[in-house]
Design a protein around this motif. Structure first.
Motif, short mmCIF file in Angstrom:
data_model
loop_
_atom_site.label_atom_id
_atom_site.label_comp_id
_atom_site.label_asym_id
_atom_site.label_seq_id
_atom_site.Cartn_x
_atom_site.Cartn_y
_atom_site.Cartn_z
N LEU A 1 0.77 -0.99 -0.27
CA LEU A 1 0.23 0.09 -0.35
C LEU A 1 0.88 0.90 -0.04
N GLY A 2 1.65 1.23 0.75
CA GLY A 2 2.67 2.55 0.42
C GLY A 2 3.05 2.48 -1.03
N LEU A 3 3.31 1.61 -1.73
CA LEU A 3 3.88 2.28 -3.88
C LEU A 3 3.03 2.57 -3.81
N PRO A 4 4.18 3.39 -5.44
CA PRO A 4 2.72 3.93 -5.58
C PRO A 4 2.68 4.21 -6.89
N TYR A 5 1.27 3.12 -6.85
CA TYR A 5 0.14 2.63 -7.79
C TYR A 5 -0.31 3.84 -8.72
N GLY B 1 -21.20 9.65 -12.22
CA GLY B 1 -20.03 8.96 -11.54
C GLY B 1 -19.34 9.17 -11.63
N TRP B 2 -18.27 8.52 -11.13
CA TRP B 2 -16.29 7.91 -11.53
C TRP B 2 -16.20 6.89 -11.29
N ARG B 3 -14.69 6.57 -11.51
CA ARG B 3 -14.86 5.30 -11.72
C ARG B 3 -13.03 5.61 -10.92
N ALA B 4 -11.92 4.50 -10.21
CA ALA B 4 -11.23 5.09 -9.42
C ALA B 4 -10.39 3.56 -10.29
N VAL B 5 -8.83 3.59 -10.93
CA VAL B 5 -8.95 2.46 -11.21
C VAL B 5 -7.81 2.33 -11.19
N VAL B 6 -6.31 1.26 -10.38
CA VAL B 6 -5.60 0.92 -10.16
C VAL B 6 -4.90 -0.09 -11.85
N GLU B 7 -4.67 0.54 -12.65
CA GLU B 7 -4.46 -0.06 -13.77
C GLU B 7 -3.01 -1.33 -13.69
N MET C 1 -7.83 -1.38 -2.76
CA MET C 1 -6.62 -2.24 -3.03
C MET C 1 -5.95 -2.48 -1.75
N ALA C 2 -6.60 -2.39 -1.07
CA ALA C 2 -5.78 -3.28 0.34
C ALA C 2 -6.49 -4.02 0.50
N ARG D 1 -1.66 -15.40 -4.32
CA ARG D 1 -1.30 -15.04 -6.39
C ARG D 1 -0.05 -13.68 -5.79
N ASP D 2 0.48 -14.20 -6.50
CA ASP D 2 1.67 -12.91 -7.06
C ASP D 2 1.20 -11.20 -7.16
N VAL D 3 1.62 -10.52 -6.36
CA VAL D 3 0.97 -8.93 -6.35
C VAL D 3 2.14 -8.08 -7.43
N PRO D 4 1.38 -7.80 -8.62
CA PRO D 4 2.64 -7.42 -9.36
C PRO D 4 3.22 -4.99 -8.83
#
Length: 158
Positions: free
Chosen positions: A16-20, A34-40, A63-64, A75-78
């Protein structure tokens, strides 16, 4: 708390501290308005809100949950993709006829050749993006008329 749970929590905090990078997109269909916030970099990880700010504020919880589920299931977390470190300088080879045509157009528009080319390339990139695609990592498109240089003179006639 069990040692395994503490280790998992530390890994979650580390991720969670990484700059995604985050993309803010206007909703469509059922989410219109409305709006969507997407973590690509985390496929399927997104949050929704009535405003872009609300969606962005909610995305940390999404994200959490995404990362915790991946860690719990092995699973791997990119990792977040690297931030580009381009200099802004680019050497482009082109046919002399195209170069001449671009120079004439820049003269007619009373801008430098560089300003014209940056404006044309910026417009091409914006044209290729889906409508309403607003990315926080995208620089604003240049205004071809901003900082216009005086027309170039043909030095061969001086």
């Amino acid at each position: 708390m069990a040692p395994m749970a503490v280790a998992g929590h530390e890994r979650l905090d580390e991720y969670l501290g990484l700059p995604y990078p985050l993309a803010l997109l206007p909703g469509s269909g059922d989410d219109a308005g409305g709006w969507r916030a997407v973590v690509e970099d985390l496929p399927g990880c997104e949050a929704r809100g009535r405003t872009a700010e609300e969606a962005a504020a909610r995305v940390r919880d999404a994200m959490a949950a995404w990362i915790a589920d991946a860690l719990a299931n092995g699973r791997d977390v990119p990792r977040p993709r690297d931030t580009p470190t381009h200099s802004g300088r680019l050497l482009v080879r082109m046919p002399p006829t195209l170069h001449s045509e671009l120079a004439r157009l820049a003269d007619r528009e009373r801008v430098s050749l560089n300003t014209l080319i940056v404006g044309v390339l910026g417009g091409a990139v914006a044209w290729r993006r889906p409508a309403g695609d607003i990315r926080d990592d995208a620089a604003p498109l240049p205004d071809p008329g901003a900082g216009a240089a005086p027309p170039r003179r043909d030095r061969s006639r001086l």
